[in-house]
Design a protein around this motif. Structure first.
Motif, PDB file in Angstrom:
ATOM      1  N   TYR A 217       8.523  -2.787   7.040  1.00  0.00           N
ATOM      2  CA  TYR A 217       8.195  -1.901   5.929  1.00  0.00           C
ATOM      3  C   TYR A 217       8.995  -0.603   6.038  1.00  0.00           C
ATOM      4  O   TYR A 217       9.142  -0.062   7.136  1.00  0.00           O
ATOM      5  CB  TYR A 217       6.702  -1.568   5.927  1.00  0.00           C
TER       6      TYR A 217
ATOM      7  N   ARG B 145       4.577   0.379  -0.476  1.00  0.00           N
ATOM      8  CA  ARG B 145       5.744  -0.041   0.328  1.00  0.00           C
ATOM      9  C   ARG B 145       5.706  -1.549   0.528  1.00  0.00           C
ATOM     10  O   ARG B 145       4.757  -2.095   1.073  1.00  0.00           O
ATOM     11  CB  ARG B 145       5.746   0.680   1.673  1.00  0.00           C
ATOM     12  N   TRP B 146       6.755  -2.211   0.025  1.00  0.00           N
ATOM     13  CA  TRP B 146       6.901  -3.658   0.179  1.00  0.00           C
ATOM     14  C   TRP B 146       7.775  -3.964   1.396  1.00  0.00           C
ATOM     15  O   TRP B 146       8.669  -3.190   1.717  1.00  0.00           O
ATOM     16  CB  TRP B 146       7.541  -4.267  -1.059  1.00  0.00           C
ATOM     17  N   PRO B 147       7.554  -5.091   2.054  1.00  0.00           N
ATOM     18  CA  PRO B 147       8.403  -5.424   3.209  1.00  0.00           C
ATOM     19  C   PRO B 147       9.813  -5.804   2.774  1.00  0.00           C
ATOM     20  O   PRO B 147      10.016  -6.349   1.682  1.00  0.00           O
ATOM     21  CB  PRO B 147       7.680  -6.626   3.841  1.00  0.00           C
TER      22      PRO B 147
ATOM     23  N   GLU C 102       1.108  -0.117   2.793  1.00  0.00           N
ATOM     24  CA  GLU C 102       1.891  -1.344   2.952  1.00  0.00           C
ATOM     25  C   GLU C 102       1.221  -2.451   2.143  1.00  0.00           C
ATOM     26  O   GLU C 102       0.019  -2.669   2.257  1.00  0.00           O
ATOM     27  CB  GLU C 102       1.971  -1.742   4.419  1.00  0.00           C
TER      28      GLU C 102
END
Length: 282
Positions: free
Chosen positions: A207, A199-201, A214
């Motif tokens: 996120y 998961r990318w910001p 993350e």
């Protein structure tokens, strides 16, 4: 319209909440609400639909949001470019090249080495960015030129030259059952139970929800892959950065990635032109 009004509107349009927008701007909510109402009266149209529970953009508001972002980017870009022009006039010329950290490493090294050998070359400041940041730096004038990757980066409104198009690979922990395949499909990688997608910001730094770890950089992601916590899909050139603890397997139906060098269409920088010419000769 004043830039102050545009900043107010963009904050409200992005937050879709007057309280959060006011907090982001460091001001009280009532004057922010009044400023947006004055802007709507002057334009003669509603920009926002307000209810007791929600705020949404109207069609006109969506148009203004796109235009306001572009206008604010242009103002910020002008400020940064004027400052760099002053430094150049004072005998301290430089050019800023933005690129995603961990991406196109071999290409970047070759470009910097070849450009440094050119007559009249100047110092290149390399801005290593997180995902998607290099495009923002270019549009706001914090960078003069950037290495971007389609389809992940938006190049609309920029001048570009294509440098390389390549397929994508899945980077997997060595010893994982999928790592022994000769090729994989996007379907094969969807929902692998023991390797949840990273998961990318988002643009706001938050996120998305999900089971995957993350991540904030390619280096961190590669380490998580080697530990068996996730997988990575990347251009084939990532192979040059891999160690024995991970395996790259081609993803046959993944969309190809095209690496481009991009710069603002109004640029008159000789250094940018020389960098582009050097990149095209690699």
């Amino acid at each position: 319209m004043e830039t102050r009004e545009l900043r107010y509107f963009v904050a409200v349009a992005e937050e879709l909440h007057f309280g959060r927008a006011a907090q982001r701007l460091g001001m009280a909510q009532p004057p922010l609400s009044r400023a947006i109402s004055r802007l709507e009266r002057r334009l003669g149209t509603a920009l926002l639909q307000r209810t007791s529970r929600s705020v949404t953009l109207t069609g006109a508001g969506e148009v203004l949001l796109d235009e306001a972002r572009a206008a604010l980017d242009a103002v910020e870009a002008a400020e940064h470019r004027v400052r760099r022009a002053a430094l150049a006039a004072a005998g301290r010329p430089s050019v800023v090249l933005a690129t995603k950290a961990g991406a196109s490493t071999e290409l970047l090294a070759k470009l910097l080495s070849a450009y440094a050998a050119e007559p009249g070359s100047i110092h290149v400041d390399v801005a290593l960015c997180g995902p998607g940041e290099q495009e923002r730096l270019l549009r706001t004038g914090r960078a003069d030129v950037a290495i971007l990757h389609r389809p992940y980066d938006e190049t609309r409104g920029l001048d570009v030259e294509e440098l390389l198009t390549e397929g994508q690979v899945a980077v997997l922990p060595a010893g994982h059952p999928l790592s022994t395949h000769g090729a994989l499909s996007v379907h094969d990688l969807a929902g692998v139970p023991d390797l949840p997608a990273p998961r990318w910001p988002g643009p706001d730094g938050a996120y998305p929800a999900g089971p995957g770890p993350e991540v904030h950089s390619s280096t961190q992601l590669l380490q998580l892959v080697s530990l068996g916590r996730t997988l990575m899909v990347a251009p084939d050139s990532v192979r040059a950065q891999l160690h024995d603890d991970v395996v790259a397997v081609p993803v046959a139906d993944a969309q190809p990635v095209t690496t481009v060098i991009a710069w603002p269409p109004h640029s008159r920088s000789r250094a940018v032109a020389d960098l582009v010419r050097t990149a095209l000769r690699l």
